[in-house]
Design a protein around this motif. Structure first.
Motif, PDB file in Angstrom:
ATOM      1  N   GLY A  87       3.546  23.498  13.991  1.00  0.00           N
ATOM      2  CA  GLY A  87       3.766  23.076  15.368  1.00  0.00           C
ATOM      3  C   GLY A  87       3.364  21.654  15.666  1.00  0.00           C
ATOM      4  N   GLY A  88       3.274  20.815  14.616  1.00  0.00           N
ATOM      5  CA  GLY A  88       2.847  19.432  14.806  1.00  0.00           C
ATOM      6  C   GLY A  88       1.339  19.295  14.728  1.00  0.00           C
ATOM      7  N   VAL A  89       0.865  18.051  14.688  1.00  0.00           N
ATOM      8  CA  VAL A  89      -0.569  17.803  14.561  1.00  0.00           C
ATOM      9  C   VAL A  89      -1.007  16.733  15.561  1.00  0.00           C
ATOM     10  CG1 VAL A  89      -0.691  18.456  12.135  1.00  0.00           C
ATOM     11  CG2 VAL A  89      -0.171  16.088  12.743  1.00  0.00           C
ATOM     12  N   THR A  90      -2.276  16.777  15.927  1.00  0.00           N
ATOM     13  CA  THR A  90      -2.863  15.776  16.804  1.00  0.00           C
ATOM     14  C   THR A  90      -3.981  15.060  16.058  1.00  0.00           C
ATOM     15  OG1 THR A  90      -2.357  17.064  18.785  1.00  0.00           O
ATOM     16  CG2 THR A  90      -4.059  15.379  18.984  1.00  0.00           C
ATOM     17  N   VAL A  91      -3.934  13.726  16.056  1.00  0.00           N
ATOM     18  CA  VAL A  91      -4.935  12.931  15.349  1.00  0.00           C
ATOM     19  C   VAL A  91      -5.443  11.823  16.264  1.00  0.00           C
ATOM     20  CG1 VAL A  91      -3.916  13.392  13.089  1.00  0.00           C
ATOM     21  CG2 VAL A  91      -3.196  11.376  14.375  1.00  0.00           C
ATOM     22  N   ASN A  92      -6.590  11.271  15.912  1.00  0.00           N
ATOM     23  CA  ASN A  92      -7.159  10.146  16.645  1.00  0.00           C
ATOM     24  C   ASN A  92      -6.909   8.876  15.835  1.00  0.00           C
ATOM     25  OD1 ASN A  92      -8.539   8.771  18.664  1.00  0.00           O
ATOM     26  ND2 ASN A  92     -10.531   9.079  17.701  1.00  0.00           N
ATOM     27  N   ASN A  93      -5.982   8.061  16.276  1.00  0.00           N
ATOM     28  CA  ASN A  93      -5.567   6.872  15.544  1.00  0.00           C
ATOM     29  C   ASN A  93      -6.435   5.673  15.924  1.00  0.00           C
ATOM     30  OD1 ASN A  93      -4.060   5.048  14.030  1.00  0.00           O
ATOM     31  ND2 ASN A  93      -2.576   4.715  15.663  1.00  0.00           N
ATOM     32  N   ASP A  94      -7.027   5.006  14.915  1.00  0.00           N
ATOM     33  CA  ASP A  94      -7.921   3.877  15.198  1.00  0.00           C
ATOM     34  C   ASP A  94      -7.240   2.521  15.055  1.00  0.00           C
ATOM     35  OD1 ASP A  94      -7.631   3.671  12.460  1.00  0.00           O
ATOM     36  OD2 ASP A  94      -9.778   3.482  12.029  1.00  0.00           O
ATOM     37  N   LEU A  95      -5.931   2.518  14.767  1.00  0.00           N
ATOM     38  CA  LEU A  95      -5.205   1.253  14.600  1.00  0.00           C
ATOM     39  C   LEU A  95      -3.802   1.396  15.162  1.00  0.00           C
ATOM     40  CD1 LEU A  95      -5.026  -1.634  13.296  1.00  0.00           C
ATOM     41  CD2 LEU A  95      -4.043  -0.483  11.287  1.00  0.00           C
ATOM     42  N   GLY A  96      -3.504   0.656  16.213  1.00  0.00           N
ATOM     43  CA  GLY A  96      -2.161   0.686  16.759  1.00  0.00           C
ATOM     44  C   GLY A  96      -1.194  -0.089  15.881  1.00  0.00           C
ATOM     45  N   PHE A  97      -0.011   0.481  15.604  1.00  0.00           N
ATOM     46  CA  PHE A  97       0.979  -0.205  14.775  1.00  0.00           C
ATOM     47  C   PHE A  97       2.355   0.412  15.004  1.00  0.00           C
ATOM     48  CE2 PHE A  97      -0.528   3.331  12.225  1.00  0.00           C
ATOM     49  CZ  PHE A  97       0.616   3.831  11.616  1.00  0.00           C
ATOM     50  N   THR A  98       3.378  -0.330  14.603  1.00  0.00           N
ATOM     51  CA  THR A  98       4.753   0.159  14.648  1.00  0.00           C
ATOM     52  C   THR A  98       5.293   0.197  13.233  1.00  0.00           C
ATOM     53  OG1 THR A  98       5.117  -0.753  16.857  1.00  0.00           O
ATOM     54  CG2 THR A  98       7.074  -0.249  15.548  1.00  0.00           C
ATOM     55  N   TYR A  99       5.915   1.322  12.874  1.00  0.00           N
ATOM     56  CA  TYR A  99       6.415   1.473  11.507  1.00  0.00           C
ATOM     57  C   TYR A  99       7.730   2.242  11.524  1.00  0.00           C
ATOM     58  CZ  TYR A  99       6.442   2.585   6.504  1.00  0.00           C
ATOM     59  OH  TYR A  99       6.780   2.698   5.179  1.00  0.00           O
ATOM     60  N   GLU A 100       8.749   1.656  10.927  1.00  0.00           N
ATOM     61  CA  GLU A 100      10.083   2.255  10.842  1.00  0.00           C
ATOM     62  C   GLU A 100      10.569   2.724  12.206  1.00  0.00           C
ATOM     63  OE1 GLU A 100      10.276   5.195   7.754  1.00  0.00           O
ATOM     64  OE2 GLU A 100      10.142   3.696   6.164  1.00  0.00           O
ATOM     65  N   GLY A 101      10.377   1.850  13.205  1.00  0.00           N
ATOM     66  CA  GLY A 101      10.904   2.108  14.537  1.00  0.00           C
ATOM     67  C   GLY A 101      10.082   3.003  15.418  1.00  0.00           C
ATOM     68  N   ALA A 122       4.696  12.216  11.246  1.00  0.00           N
ATOM     69  CA  ALA A 122       3.503  12.336  10.402  1.00  0.00           C
ATOM     70  C   ALA A 122       3.728  11.651   9.059  1.00  0.00           C
ATOM     71  CB  ALA A 122       3.145  13.806  10.192  1.00  0.00           C
ATOM     72  N   LEU A 123       4.958  11.743   8.539  1.00  0.00           N
ATOM     73  CA  LEU A 123       5.287  11.050   7.291  1.00  0.00           C
ATOM     74  C   LEU A 123       5.124   9.552   7.466  1.00  0.00           C
ATOM     75  CD1 LEU A 123       8.533  12.824   6.010  1.00  0.00           C
ATOM     76  CD2 LEU A 123       6.162  13.335   5.464  1.00  0.00           C
ATOM     77  N   LYS A 124       5.691   9.025   8.531  1.00  0.00           N
ATOM     78  CA  LYS A 124       5.629   7.591   8.775  1.00  0.00           C
ATOM     79  C   LYS A 124       4.194   7.139   9.017  1.00  0.00           C
ATOM     80  CE  LYS A 124      10.345   7.438  10.628  1.00  0.00           C
ATOM     81  NZ  LYS A 124      11.220   7.153  11.791  1.00  0.00           N
ATOM     82  N   PHE A 125       3.447   7.918   9.789  1.00  0.00           N
ATOM     83  CA  PHE A 125       2.063   7.596  10.088  1.00  0.00           C
ATOM     84  C   PHE A 125       1.239   7.473   8.810  1.00  0.00           C
ATOM     85  CE2 PHE A 125      -2.289   9.032  11.160  1.00  0.00           C
ATOM     86  CZ  PHE A 125      -2.621   8.093  12.129  1.00  0.00           C
ATOM     87  N   SER A 126       1.502   8.327   7.829  1.00  0.00           N
ATOM     88  CA  SER A 126       0.715   8.340   6.596  1.00  0.00           C
ATOM     89  C   SER A 126       1.265   7.417   5.514  1.00  0.00           C
ATOM     90  CB  SER A 126       0.613   9.768   6.045  1.00  0.00           C
ATOM     91  OG  SER A 126       1.893  10.288   5.756  1.00  0.00           O
ATOM     92  N   ARG A 127       2.411   6.793   5.763  1.00  0.00           N
ATOM     93  CA  ARG A 127       3.020   5.913   4.750  1.00  0.00           C
ATOM     94  C   ARG A 127       2.628   4.448   4.913  1.00  0.00           C
ATOM     95  NH1 ARG A 127       9.175   6.618   5.336  1.00  0.00           N
ATOM     96  NH2 ARG A 127       9.217   4.919   3.840  1.00  0.00           N
ATOM     97  N   MET A 128       2.400   4.000   6.142  1.00  0.00           N
ATOM     98  CA  MET A 128       2.215   2.578   6.398  1.00  0.00           C
ATOM     99  C   MET A 128       0.996   2.022   5.654  1.00  0.00           C
ATOM    100  SD  MET A 128       0.579  -0.041   8.067  1.00  0.00           S
ATOM    101  CE  MET A 128      -0.384   0.569   9.439  1.00  0.00           C
TER     102      MET A 128
END
Length: 309
Positions: free
Chosen positions: A166-180, A195-201
């Motif tokens: 059902g998706g995941v919720t995380v606390n992101n410590d770095l704002g960024f844009t990746y693959e749109g 989640a794939l994009k978040f973990s690839r950058m």
């Protein structure tokens, strides 16, 4: 000739997919019939024995006796007419007495002997030359530890598993844009694709690969949290279906039951360890060369965790 340059494919997140599967197996505590049936069906789908025997153990591994064991996880991108390469290679050792898991990522360009092929090459080529068995033999020789099990992970598998919980919720410590897609700082909710994009950058992160590994750990923890929550207990059928479609392993259903019963305390402490080397160009091909001192350091740490000499 295939290029040895890193491909811009969904592979960096693969180092988390096998971990998610293993920890779900270790951590599942709700053995109602529907969960049991769904897991059994998934295991039947993904079970694929491998014809090899480790040479690094004097006796057969006994899960019932709570002996430490190891798993080789291979993230593989296979295409039509191409046997593929294991672009992500992770070794996990699990010790219930020490209540810990150690996770080692082996760089795909690491130069080593390809056992059974008679060559010295990049370690990820072992899969292309001889599939899972040659990969297990090569990694076992490189680390000088027994490799007991394997998990071969399809590149789309992690996305399916994230969506299944059902998706995941995380606390992101770095704002960024990746693959749109923009990922702002703070708490964010991700579906499988994001989640794939978040973990690839990696390139936009000043911490480089360290930052990427941090985000991957966030995804792992979030998937485990969602998978173990009461809200998803009724959704284990979809979770196991996603796992069954995207993962192959030689772990049997009975062995998974033993792992759940005897090893779940190990999931409380997951330590990531690294192996380093220097980049060298040999015969016009770039390799990561690991010196003997560094190799011995990693071998000793893993041997100690597996209680082997």
């Amino acid at each position: 000739m295939r290029s040895d340059k890193p491909k811009k494919k969904k592979r960096t997140w693969l180092r988390v997919t096998g971990i998610v599967l293993l920890l779900l197996i270790i951590g599942i505590g709700a053995y109602v019939y529907t969960v049991w049936h769904s897991l059994n069906k998934a295991v039947e789908t993904m079970h694929e024995p491998v014809d090899r025997v480790t040479t690094k153990r004097d006796n057969s591994l006994s899960l019932k006796s709570k002996e430490p064991f190891s798993v080789l996880m291979l993230g593989v991108d296979e295409r039509d007419g191409d046997s593929g390469r294991s672009d992500t290679i992770i070794v996990m050792t699990v010790n219930p007495e020490k209540k810990s898991v150690k996770m080692l990522s082996i760089p795909r360009d690491t130069r080593t002997e390809i056992v059974g092929h008679g060559t010295t090459d990049k370690i990820n080529h072992a899969y292309a030359f001889g599939g899972v068995a040659m990969s297990m033999d090569t990694v076992e020789n490189f680390l000088d530890i027994p490799i007991d099990y394997y998990m071969q992970i399809n590149m789309e598998g992690f996305k399916d598993i994230v969506d299944a919980v059902g998706g995941v919720t995380v606390n992101n410590d770095l704002g960024f844009t990746y693959e749109g897609v923009h990922f702002p700082e703070g708490q964010i909710t991700l579906d499988g694709e994001d989640a794939l994009k978040f973990s690839r950058m990696r390139k936009e992160d000043p911490r480089g690969d360290f930052g990427r590994q941090l985000r991957q750990r966030l995804i792992i923890q979030a998937v485990i949290k969602e998978g173990a929550s009461l809200n998803t207990l009724t959704n284990f059928g979809n979770i196991f279906e996603a796992i069954g479609k995207n993962i192959k392993t030689n772990i049997t259903f009975d062995e998974m039951v033993d792992i759940q019963a005897n090893y779940k305390s190990a999931a409380n402490d997951i330590e990531q360890i690294t192996i380093t080397g220097t980049g060298q160009t040999i015969n016009k091909i770039w390799y990561l060369v690991v010196d003997e001192e560094e190799k011995t350091r990693v071998q000793t740490e893993l041997k100690d965790h597996l209680n082997v000499n």
